[in-house]
Write a protein that holds these residues in place. Sequence first.
Motif, mmCIF file in Angstrom:
data_model
loop_
_atom_site.group_PDB
_atom_site.id
_atom_site.type_symbol
_atom_site.label_atom_id
_atom_site.label_comp_id
_atom_site.label_asym_id
_atom_site.label_seq_id
_atom_site.Cartn_x
_atom_site.Cartn_y
_atom_site.Cartn_z
ATOM 1 N N LYS A 52 0.846 -1.181 0.000
ATOM 2 C CA LYS A 52 0.012 -0.098 0.036
ATOM 3 C C LYS A 52 0.773 1.232 -0.021
ATOM 4 O O LYS A 52 0.452 2.419 -0.400
ATOM 5 C CB LYS A 52 -0.855 -0.027 1.239
ATOM 6 N N LYS A 55 0.688 2.660 -3.343
ATOM 7 C CA LYS A 55 -0.479 3.281 -3.782
ATOM 8 C C LYS A 55 -0.393 4.843 -3.294
ATOM 9 O O LYS A 55 -0.744 5.638 -3.733
ATOM 10 C CB LYS A 55 -1.605 2.395 -3.604
ATOM 11 N N SER A 193 -6.535 -9.043 -2.495
ATOM 12 C CA SER A 193 -7.704 -8.933 -1.726
ATOM 13 C C SER A 193 -8.606 -8.103 -2.324
ATOM 14 O O SER A 193 -9.764 -8.399 -2.835
ATOM 15 C CB SER A 193 -7.089 -8.465 -0.447
ATOM 16 N N THR A 194 -8.569 -6.806 -2.456
ATOM 17 C CA THR A 194 -9.445 -6.059 -3.152
ATOM 18 C C THR A 194 -8.952 -5.949 -4.794
ATOM 19 O O THR A 194 -9.974 -5.443 -5.489
ATOM 20 C CB THR A 194 -9.182 -4.525 -2.844
ATOM 21 N N THR A 197 -3.736 -4.451 -6.442
ATOM 22 C CA THR A 197 -2.388 -4.605 -6.596
ATOM 23 C C THR A 197 -2.104 -5.623 -8.086
ATOM 24 O O THR A 197 -1.651 -5.247 -8.908
ATOM 25 C CB THR A 197 -1.794 -5.270 -5.607
ATOM 26 N N THR A 315 3.805 -8.827 -0.341
ATOM 27 C CA THR A 315 2.984 -7.375 -0.176
ATOM 28 C C THR A 315 3.394 -7.103 1.134
ATOM 29 O O THR A 315 2.638 -5.910 1.648
ATOM 30 C CB THR A 315 1.631 -7.642 -0.683
#
Length: 349
Positions: A52, A55, A193-194, A197, A315
Amino acid sequence: MHHDTAHEVKHHHRIPMLALPTPLEDAGRLPSGRRLLIKRDDLTSLGMGGNKARKAEVLCADAVSQGSDLLVTVGAEQSNHARMTAAAGARIGMETHLVVGGRPSTKPTGNQLLASLFGAELHPVGSDAWPDLELEMQRLVDAWSAAGRSPYAIPMGGSSPVGCSAFVWAWRELIEQLDDLGRDVSTVVVTSSTGGTHAGLLAGRALFGGPRILAIDVAKASGDLAEDTRRLADATLDVVGEQVTVVRSDLWIDTRHVGPGYAVPTAAADEAMVGLARSGGWVLDRVYTAKGFAGLLANDRDDTLGPGDVVFWHTGGQPAVFSEHGAPAVGAERILTTNITPTRDLEIT
Ligand SMILES: *Cc1c(COP(=O)(O)O)cnc(C)c1O
C-alpha cells in the motif's frame, strides 16, 4: 528475453516516499526444484512497508494536487493499508483519519498501534462488515465537506485506478530487475484482496510484457473478482493514458486458499508461514501473504507454474504478526512438509 521498458507513459505523479527499487531476493528452491525469487515489497520503507505504500505515493500526489486538507480511508481492524496511509499522512503533513473494523481498544496492537503512533485518528465502527466501513467513511466525508473541509477519501486497499497505477511502475521495476539478472521467470505470484495490486500489475504487463501473473485470492470477494479486477486494470490503463486493454484470458486467480473467510487462519497458511520463516528468516502474515504463499506452494505441487523460475511478490503485512491472532498455530514440534530448500551455495566475500 529483453523487454521494452523504455516505453514512455504519461501521468506519473507521485510524492516520492519509498526506497525503490525494492530488492529481488533469491530464496532457494521450491519442493519441485523450481527456483524461487522474492520481490521484497514488504520493504518499501514507508511506515514499515508493504504494497500500500506504493499506492500512497500516487494517492498523496493526487490529494495534494486537488487541494485536499485531510486524508481518510477504510480498512479491517488490522489494516496494513490504513497504517501506511497514516504514515503517508504524517510524511506530507496532512491530517489523517482511519475508519477501521473492530471495537475501540485501549491497548492497540500491530497496525493500529503504528497508525496511532503516526498520529492518525482511528474511527472503529464496531463491525467488520465492509459496507458498514464504507458507509461510515461517507458519513464522515459528508460532515467534513459541510464544515468546509476538503477530504480526500481513499477506497478500501487504496484501490482506485489512480492508486493502482503505482503498480504499473512496480511491474516495470520487476521486469528491469529480471532483465538485469537474466532470469527466466514463468510466473509471478501475488496475494490479492481488493484486486488493486493485481490490476496494477496486469496493466503493467499489458504495457511492458513479462511473465504470467497468478493471483491468490484471500478475501472471498462476493462479486466476480476476475471481472472486477479486469475492469480495474483497464481503468488503471486509462489513468496512465494508454489505449491497451486487459482481456479476460490475462486473468488467473486461484480462489482455493481463502479458507473459511478473510482473516480466518488456515492450517496451510500457518505451515507456509513457518516453512518460509525457517528456510531463511522470511516473515509472512496470516491474513494475506501466508495464504498467498500457501497458494504458490499448492500450484508448485500441481505443476501449474511453468518451466522457469517463480517470483513471489511479497506484499508485506508483518506488523499484524504482533497482533492478537497474528502468530501461527504451528508449533516447534511439528515436522513440516512445506520445506523450501535453503540456498546452500553460501558466498563469503
Ligand atoms: C492489502 C494487502 C494485500 C492485497 O492487496 P490488494 O491490492 O488489496 O489486492 C496483500 N498483502 C498485504 C500484506 C496487504 O496488506
